[in-house]
Design an enzyme around this catalytic site. Sequence first.
Site, PDB file in Angstrom:
ATOM      1  N   HIS A 221      39.906  23.137 -15.151  1.00  0.00           N
ATOM      2  CA  HIS A 221      39.947  24.563 -14.775  1.00  0.00           C
ATOM      3  C   HIS A 221      39.301  25.440 -15.838  1.00  0.00           C
ATOM      4  O   HIS A 221      39.642  26.603 -15.976  1.00  0.00           O
ATOM      5  CB  HIS A 221      41.380  25.041 -14.552  1.00  0.00           C
TER       6      HIS A 221
ATOM      7  N   LYS B 258      18.597  37.199 -29.961  1.00  0.00           N
ATOM      8  CA  LYS B 258      18.882  36.253 -28.879  1.00  0.00           C
ATOM      9  C   LYS B 258      18.084  34.961 -28.954  1.00  0.00           C
ATOM     10  O   LYS B 258      16.934  34.937 -29.373  1.00  0.00           O
ATOM     11  CB  LYS B 258      18.608  36.915 -27.517  1.00  0.00           C
TER      12      LYS B 258
ATOM     13  N   SER C 194      14.396  36.936 -26.651  1.00  0.00           N
ATOM     14  CA  SER C 194      14.380  38.110 -25.788  1.00  0.00           C
ATOM     15  C   SER C 194      13.295  39.054 -26.276  1.00  0.00           C
ATOM     16  O   SER C 194      13.055  39.172 -27.471  1.00  0.00           O
ATOM     17  CB  SER C 194      15.747  38.794 -25.857  1.00  0.00           C
TER      18      SER C 194
ATOM     19  N   GLU D 278      18.880  26.609 -18.136  1.00  0.00           N
ATOM     20  CA  GLU D 278      19.050  27.501 -16.983  1.00  0.00           C
ATOM     21  C   GLU D 278      18.070  27.150 -15.872  1.00  0.00           C
ATOM     22  O   GLU D 278      18.403  27.208 -14.693  1.00  0.00           O
ATOM     23  CB  GLU D 278      18.882  28.958 -17.418  1.00  0.00           C
TER      24      GLU D 278
END
Length: 457
Positions: A156, A283, A277, A290
Amino acid sequence: MALWGGRFTQAADQRFKQFNDSLRFDYRLAEQDIVGSIAWSKALVTVNVLSSEEQQQLEQALNALLAEVQADPEQILQSDAEDIHSWVEGQLIEKVGALGKKLHTGRSRNDQVATDLKLWCKAQVEALLGATRELQQALVATAEANQDAVMPGYTHLQRAQPVTFAHWCLAYVEMLARDESRLQDTLKRLDVSPLGCGALAGTAYAIDREQLAGWLGFASATRNSLDTVSDRDHVLELLADASIGMVHLSRFAEDLIFFNTGEAGFVELSDKVTSGSSLMPQKKNPDALELIRGKCGRVQGALTGMMMTLKGLPLAYNKDMQEDKEGLFDALDTWLDCLHMSALVLDGIQVKRPRCQEAAEQGYANSTELADYLVAKGVPFREAHHIVGEAVVEAIRQGVALEALSLAQLKAFSAAIEEDVYAVLALQSCLDKRNAKGGVAPQQVAFAITEAKKRLA
Ligand code: ARG
């Protein structure tokens, strides 16, 4: 020139031709079409349609064409031929003249395209099997290097029990091993030659189709011509294999994206597979992962698309079936790319052990251990579960781990708790105890690594 001009008095509308032509994607079957044509020319000798000399001339020209195609496959795209079959035949006629026009005797583009595509699938399966094994090897190597990296295991997405980074790696090895065996199963059913089934009813020449299948490296020849030219089960199966394989890679990506967050901080991804970024200088984004997760979608789409295309098609060949290629090509290319990219992500990944350890300790991942400890001291499990729950609430209130509570504090929850509890609460003991087959105990993990290495050697 089209292959079928005789019956027509009007030229095709340019817009229809563009709509109908498949060369822009089926040019990828060039090698298979040529190899299939060489085998077919040999079969035509056995039924006296071609003399041996004619066959040799055709074979020579086809081999020359093969070399040209291998040197520069994209040159095919310059042509306005309808499909790869017309292109190969056209090139052959250019090379050997009228003799080239004999090759299509007894053959149809329907058995031809089925043969080409199966040959292509077989080659692609080999590439996918190789990449699947390479990724398993990368995972096993990463496991081997991280056997003592303790981290929280989750259910979970809540910290549940401690595991090791190695054990996590080996979970994906299992998934990939199933992907590998699914591909091998697919290959068995796929390895049957369609050539010599003609348009739908079989070829009118007494060709030994088993021999022909053998020349092309197939295990056998198909049994029913109607089924053969309309069967695309292998396309569906490969798309299903790819879909499942991509689900595995997507979950792998998602786990690592989470492990790489500032919040978890369990791993740091290498600069080789991350990007920055344009606005925020701090970043470092997990783009490779992804994209792997994102590309899973188009592969599932290709499977669903092909299912719908085939549903309701009457026997035998219908032009709908030309729609089999783009989705398949894209899905298998995508899968292969993602397998390679996943291995690249592992190469250079850094596991942050102190942070992993800390998260495992803070997560009350040893609560089950305390309950088991009480059970060993004669407390019924249900009661023990409740006692530990209360102890966890108190530890959370104090902001410390269970083992940071003093013996007096622990005793307040149960008089059965003694000094020996601390050894039980140590993370290492949580791991060591799970020593049945498949468990996270170091001994089991080491065994799993040895077994995986043997299998992958
Ligand atoms: N381009 C076609 C395909 O991909 C080849 C088979 C054509 N057969 C036909 N009867 N028009 O399916």
